[in-house]
Design an enzyme around this catalytic site. Structure first.
Site, PDB file in Angstrom:
ATOM      1  N   THR A  72      -9.893  44.729  46.305  1.00  0.00           N
ATOM      2  CA  THR A  72     -10.924  45.297  45.436  1.00  0.00           C
ATOM      3  C   THR A  72     -10.517  46.695  44.995  1.00  0.00           C
ATOM      4  OG1 THR A  72     -12.635  43.990  46.515  1.00  0.00           O
ATOM      5  CG2 THR A  72     -13.372  45.978  45.367  1.00  0.00           C
ATOM      6  N   ASN A 151      -9.950  32.322  41.747  1.00  0.00           N
ATOM      7  CA  ASN A 151     -10.262  32.104  43.153  1.00  0.00           C
ATOM      8  C   ASN A 151     -11.260  30.984  43.394  1.00  0.00           C
ATOM      9  OD1 ASN A 151     -11.631  34.396  41.809  1.00  0.00           O
ATOM     10  ND2 ASN A 151     -12.987  34.288  43.573  1.00  0.00           N
ATOM     11  N   CYS A 325     -17.452  36.538  48.207  1.00  0.00           N
ATOM     12  CA  CYS A 325     -18.113  37.814  47.947  1.00  0.00           C
ATOM     13  C   CYS A 325     -19.491  37.638  47.340  1.00  0.00           C
ATOM     14  CB  CYS A 325     -17.268  38.640  46.989  1.00  0.00           C
ATOM     15  SG  CYS A 325     -15.568  38.662  47.467  1.00  0.00           S
TER      16      CYS A 325
HETATM   17  C1  LIG Z   1      -9.225  36.960  42.746  1.00  0.00           C
HETATM   18  C2  LIG Z   1      -9.687  37.975  43.726  1.00  0.00           C
HETATM   19  N1  LIG Z   1      -9.738  39.271  43.355  1.00  0.00           N
HETATM   20  C3  LIG Z   1     -10.139  40.236  44.195  1.00  0.00           C
HETATM   21  C4  LIG Z   1     -10.497  39.941  45.503  1.00  0.00           C
HETATM   22  C5  LIG Z   1     -10.908  41.052  46.409  1.00  0.00           C
HETATM   23  O1  LIG Z   1      -9.957  41.275  47.425  1.00  0.00           O
HETATM   24  P1  LIG Z   1     -10.379  41.966  48.803  1.00  0.00           P
HETATM   25  O2  LIG Z   1     -11.176  40.962  49.562  1.00  0.00           O
HETATM   26  O3  LIG Z   1      -9.080  42.278  49.485  1.00  0.00           O
HETATM   27  O4  LIG Z   1     -11.129  43.197  48.476  1.00  0.00           O
HETATM   28  C6  LIG Z   1     -10.449  38.597  45.932  1.00  0.00           C
HETATM   29  C7  LIG Z   1     -10.855  38.211  47.291  1.00  0.00           C
HETATM   30  O5  LIG Z   1     -11.943  37.968  47.618  1.00  0.00           O
HETATM   31  C8  LIG Z   1     -10.039  37.598  45.019  1.00  0.00           C
HETATM   32  O6  LIG Z   1      -9.995  36.316  45.369  1.00  0.00           O
END
Ligand SMILES: Cc1ncc(COP(=O)(O)O)c(C=O)c1O
Length: 394
Positions: A72, A151, A325
């Site tokens: 993030t 994702n 998330c």
């Molecule tokens: C495509 C994508 N971008 C950003 C993130 C955020 O990453 P993080 O969990 O390391 O903050 C994720 C993970 O949840 C993701 O799958």
């Protein structure tokens, strides 16, 4: 109960070798990498070795890698950093409707600061059309941000084609590679990216550590100000254990990628074919071939994905409805609705994502449990077509 873990897109279990590589930096080798003494230098050496390992995985120079506190942060750094660095030259960002909130909400924040944001749509398979990106570019465009693979529905985006367009237009190109780094073979030159973000916990590394690749010459303002760490690009004492773990995970990923992808593709096909053959009124979300090897995302009409999830969980199967998330939110996934699907169908979606420890026996267990659970839920559902006259919206 023995769990069947099918939520690798949310996070992956950490490899034992990664945990072992991190361990000394929690205890005896605790020095601050900025300290001049030998204990500090041990920390510095670990950080720099990891930088080399991560750079090796994506084919860039070590100096081009900035460690961050997760994916993030890396996405925010790329978007806010490029916009703020270029605000004298332009005020326009282009992104897509299916980006992670780490990208979309960072763009929204820039909008509040006066930047303009164009959100390019995707087709029903979850794919961006590079021509739409080209059309959206103006003389004021500073940045294009498109994820490598989604994702939720696993759709792999045509980033190589998009990079040709951004190069020609002289616009900076950022790619969120959270779901692909360490899983699909690529390097930053092959993709043609200027910025690429990734997260260790998606490739069998620790949580809370990520990285941003910055192509030399790309102007990016730091997100965090303070000390001179990370070549003055990210202030704050480095997360030495996390970074060491990320390095180890990157090193291990490189030779294992191809074999794992082939196995997971076979499991994915077995799951998709098996579910669609056994369950009526079920639809695969995302492109059938241009998708991550480990991703299955299916909508089941007349029932809620969350109910399926709970029943699966009661049988020890861990899955997901959308991105982890936003799983606390009752809103249907913005990704699924962007594919043009009605809200009811988006609510009935289930994501199964596999990884290194997935076995064929687990795939078989899901294929046995899921149709049974869907039948049970449909028998209880007030939405079932025989009872309320389901409107066929396709
Ligand atoms: C495509 C994508 N971008 C950003 C993130 C955020 O990453 P993080 O969990 O390391 O903050 C994720 C993970 O949840 C993701 O799958």
């Amino acid at each position: 109960m023995q769990h069947v873990y099918m939520d690798y897109a949310a996070t992956t279990p950490m490899l034992p070798e990664v945990a072992a590589a991190m361990q000394p930096f929690f205890s005896q080798r605790f020095g601050n990498p900025s300290s001049i003494h030998s204990m500090g230098q041990e920390g510095r050496d670990a950080v720099e070795a990891a930088r080399g390992q991560v750079a090796g995985l994506i084919g860039c120079q070590s100096d081009d890698v900035v460690f961050t506190g997760g994916g993030t942060e890396a996405d925010n750094h790329a978007i806010k950093g490029v916009c703020l660095a270029g605000r004298e030259r332009g005020n326009h960002i282009i992104t897509t409707a299916i980006e992670h909130h780490a990208v979309l909400y960072a763009c929204n924040f820039m909008k509040e600061l006066g930047f303009e944001v164009t959100v390019v749509p995707v087709d029903k398979d979850g794919l961006v059309d590079p021509a739409d990106i080209k059309k959206a570019i103006t003389g004021k465009t500073l940045l294009v941000s498109v994820m490598h693979a989604n994702n939720e529905v696993g759709a792999i985006q045509p980033v190589e084609e998009i990079s040709k367009i951004t190069r020609e237009a002289g616009v900076c190109f950022h790619v969120d590679a959270m779901q692909t780094m360490g899983h699909l073979p690529f390097n930053v030159d092959m993709l043609g990216v200027d910025l690429l973000s990734a997260s260790a916990h998606k490739l069998y590394g620790p949580k809370g550590v990520g990285m941003l690749y910055i192509r030399p010459g790309t102007r990016v303002v730091p997100l965090l100000h303070g000390g001179e760490q990370e070549n003055e690009r990210r202030a704050g004492t480095e997360n030495v254990p996390g970074i060491a773990g990320f390095g180890k995970a990157a090193e291990i990923a490189a030779p294992d990628m191809g074999k794992e992808a082939a196995t997971l593709t076979a499991y994915r096909e077995k799951l998709v074919d098996g579910i669609l053959a056994r369950v009526e009124d079920a639809y695969l979300n995302g492109h059938r071939q241009k998708r991550l090897p480990n991703n299955v995302n299916i909508s089941f009409d007349f029932i809620e994905g969350e109910s399926i999830l709970m029943y699966l969980d009661s049988e020890g199967i861990c899955a997901s409805t959308g991105s982890a998330c936003s799983s606390a939110s009752s809103e249907p996934s913005h990704v699924l609705t962007s594919l043009g699907m009605p809200v009811e169908r988006a609510r009935g979606s289930l994501r199964l994502t596999m990884g290194r420890w997935t076995t064929e026996a687990e795939v078989d267990k899901v294929l046995e449990a899921l149709p049974r659970i869907v039948s049970k839920l449909r028998a209880m559902s007030p939405l079932v077509k025989e009872r309320c006259g389901w409107i066929n919206y396709l």
